[in-house]
Enzyme design. Structure first.
Site, PDB file in Angstrom:
ATOM      1  CD  GLU A  96      -1.544   0.130   3.582  1.00  0.00           C
ATOM      2  OE1 GLU A  96      -2.195   1.188   3.593  1.00  0.00           O
ATOM      3  OE2 GLU A  96      -1.771  -0.816   4.363  1.00  0.00           O
ATOM      4  CB  SER A 139      -8.669   3.675   9.621  1.00  0.00           C
ATOM      5  OG  SER A 139      -9.442   3.353   8.498  1.00  0.00           O
ATOM      6  CB  SER A 161       1.392   5.705   7.240  1.00  0.00           C
ATOM      7  OG  SER A 161       1.189   4.419   7.746  1.00  0.00           O
ATOM      8  NE  ARG A 163       3.751   3.193   8.797  1.00  0.00           N
ATOM      9  CZ  ARG A 163       3.580   3.294  10.103  1.00  0.00           C
ATOM     10  NH1 ARG A 163       4.610   3.111  10.921  1.00  0.00           N
ATOM     11  NH2 ARG A 163       2.394   3.581  10.613  1.00  0.00           N
TER      12      ARG A 163
HETATM   13  P1  ADP Z   1      -8.574   3.639   5.040  1.00  0.00           P
HETATM   14  O1  ADP Z   1      -7.765   3.186   3.866  1.00  0.00           O
HETATM   15  O2  ADP Z   1      -7.979   3.296   6.363  1.00  0.00           O
HETATM   16  O3  ADP Z   1     -10.017   3.259   4.935  1.00  0.00           O
HETATM   17  P2  ADP Z   1      -9.085   6.413   4.134  1.00  0.00           P
HETATM   18  O4  ADP Z   1      -7.974   7.236   3.573  1.00  0.00           O
HETATM   19  O5  ADP Z   1     -10.103   5.927   3.178  1.00  0.00           O
HETATM   20  O6  ADP Z   1      -8.445   5.246   5.002  1.00  0.00           O
HETATM   21  O7  ADP Z   1      -9.763   7.299   5.266  1.00  0.00           O
HETATM   22  C1  ADP Z   1     -10.728   6.799   6.165  1.00  0.00           C
HETATM   23  C2  ADP Z   1     -11.168   7.949   7.049  1.00  0.00           C
HETATM   24  O8  ADP Z   1     -11.756   8.963   6.234  1.00  0.00           O
HETATM   25  C3  ADP Z   1     -12.239   7.600   8.064  1.00  0.00           C
HETATM   26  O9  ADP Z   1     -11.657   7.138   9.266  1.00  0.00           O
HETATM   27  C4  ADP Z   1     -12.952   8.924   8.258  1.00  0.00           C
HETATM   28  O10 ADP Z   1     -12.273   9.726   9.200  1.00  0.00           O
HETATM   29  C5  ADP Z   1     -12.809   9.605   6.908  1.00  0.00           C
HETATM   30  N1  ADP Z   1     -13.978   9.542   6.000  1.00  0.00           N
HETATM   31  C6  ADP Z   1     -14.182  10.389   4.951  1.00  0.00           C
HETATM   32  N2  ADP Z   1     -15.307  10.092   4.302  1.00  0.00           N
HETATM   33  C7  ADP Z   1     -15.864   9.026   4.930  1.00  0.00           C
HETATM   34  C8  ADP Z   1     -17.043   8.254   4.714  1.00  0.00           C
HETATM   35  N3  ADP Z   1     -17.908   8.550   3.721  1.00  0.00           N
HETATM   36  N4  ADP Z   1     -17.278   7.205   5.542  1.00  0.00           N
HETATM   37  C9  ADP Z   1     -16.427   6.913   6.541  1.00  0.00           C
HETATM   38  N5  ADP Z   1     -15.310   7.602   6.795  1.00  0.00           N
HETATM   39  C10 ADP Z   1     -15.001   8.653   6.007  1.00  0.00           C
END
Ligand code: ADP
Length: 379
Positions: A135, A203, A206, A218
């Site tokens: 990733e 979530s 990094s 990293r």
């Molecule tokens: P991951 O790859 O860990 O899922 P993202 O870059 O997609 O990470 O970001 C997830 C974060 O984005 C969530 O923890 C929340 O803070 C935010 N977020 C933005 N839009 C949404 C959505 N529609 N639903 C849930 N979380 C969202």
């Protein structure tokens, strides 16, 4: 055109802890005719994806992010950006099956933890093999590619007078709505980017030191990320979506929740340059029962946002100064529809470094891992 390119359709997928990001490459029309290979199923998939902006109950296409005239492996076309909650991977697989994707695609280029977690489900449900990419490799490849294709990709938030903010007791952190609304978005030329610190706020968080296209490591991270903001906000305010949490935060006031320097000192702590308006203790007022009785959901959401954002900003700043880096690029979906956090980060980077650090942002926020996958679709 590259004759070794894999058959269409071309997808890149990033199955994250919260959201799944899907990037789809739509070849330009004369390409399609030239190839004259577009089968009925392929045509249906293309039409379904490009003519809708909502899929099933929770899938969304970010139409405003669509990119035209992108060249990948000698083909020109458009990039489409689609997301859905990772909790709905099962529904996605059903949809993919009903659209006949299973017969057409045998390999999907995927990254994110879900590429491992759901590998068996993809195989069982739709007979698709997941070709997995790291990733962080995918993230950096995606950032560099999208920036090279879009002159507007990289931007920063300029304070009202464009002067770098210096640490001075009269500068107060712009927590108020008026102070933050004065920041304006301006393009940043990111054509000679190295070195930079890349802070991906998903979530979790990094932080990567990037010295060249494939030269990075990293350096740090924190589990207090976008997932923490949303989780705590749901607990504290009873909200049920990210959009709602952001809307609450936008109209709240964290100073009823946090304990400020002035709540402790009665004013500035001038000797060490700490202005009275600075948060001394996040949520520090909430141990008093009278304060809790008066606090609003909006204020709690705002305090949660400020706490998480400033913590990330402070770790990013430490990493950047440790590594002698001046530019800090923030990405990840935590910044989606969230100018408040971007402005807070911009202010914090500049203020605490006495103007030495610059916070930069990218228009395609959370999609870079998925784009990186799409690019490696030859491997
Ligand atoms: P991951 O790859 O860990 O899922 P993202 O870059 O997609 O990470 O970001 C997830 C974060 O984005 C969530 O923890 C929340 O803070 C935010 N977020 C933005 N839009 C949404 C959505 N529609 N639903 C849930 N979380 C969202």
């Amino acid at each position: 055109p590259d004759n070794n390119a894999p058959p269409m359709p071309w997808f890149g997928m990033d199955i994250g802890g919260t959201l799944t990001k899907l990037v789809y490459f739509e070849p330009r029309e004369n390409n399609r005719r030239e190839l004259d290979k577009e089968t009925e199923v392929l045509k249906n998939i293309r039409r379904y994806l490009t003519r809708n902006s909502a899929y099933g109950k929770t899938g969304r296409r970010d139409v405003h992010l669509q990119m035209e005239n992108v060249t990948i492996r000698g083909r020109r076309g458009s990039l489409h950006f689609i997301r859905f909650p990772t909790s709905e991977v099962g529904a996605f697989l059903q949809l993919a099956r009903s659209k006949g994707m299973a017969d057409l695609v045998n390999t999907i280029y995927a990254t994110g933890g879900g590429a491992y977690k759901f590998e068996e489900d993809f195989k069982k449900e739709v007979n698709m093999r997941l070709s997995k990419l790291d990733e962080l490799d995918a993230l950096i490849a995606g950032v560099l590619f999208v920036d090279s294709m879009n002159a507007q990709e990289c931007y920063y938030w300029a304070p009202p007078n464009e002067e770098p903010v210096h640490q001075h007791p009269t500068d107060t952190p712009p927590y108020s709505a008026e102070a933050l609304s004065a920041y304006v978005r301006k393009p940043f030329d990111f054509s000679s980017p190295y070195p930079f610190l890349l802070v991906n706020i998903g979530s979790g968080v990094s932080m990567l030191v990037v010295n060249g296209p494939s030269d990075y490591y990293r350096v740090s991270g924190t589990s207090l990320g976008g997932g923490t903001f949303l989780g705590l906000c749901c607990l504290l305010t009873g909200c049920s979506s990210f959009e709602e949490a952001i809307a609450l935060a936008a109209s709240g006031d964290n100073t009823t929740v946090d304990k400020l320097v002035r709540d402790i000192y009665g004013g500035d702590y001038a000797r060490f340059g700490l202005p009275g308006d600075l948060v001394a203790s996040s949520f520090g007022q909430m141990c008093a029962v009278e304060r809790r009785a008066k606090v609003s959901r909006e204020d709690l959401a705002r305090a949660t946002l400020v706490t998480i954002t400033n913590n990330i900003g402070s770790i990013a700043r430490l990493c950047a100064s440790n590594e002698n880096i001046q530019r800090v690029v923030f990405c990840g979906n935590f910044l989606r529809v969230n100018p408040l956090s971007m402005k807070l980060l911009s202010y914090a980077m500049s203020y605490w470094s006495r103007g030495a650090l610059k916070a930069l942002f990218l228009e395609h926020e959370g999609y870079f891992g998925a784009v990186g996958c799409l690019l490696h679709l030859d491997s």
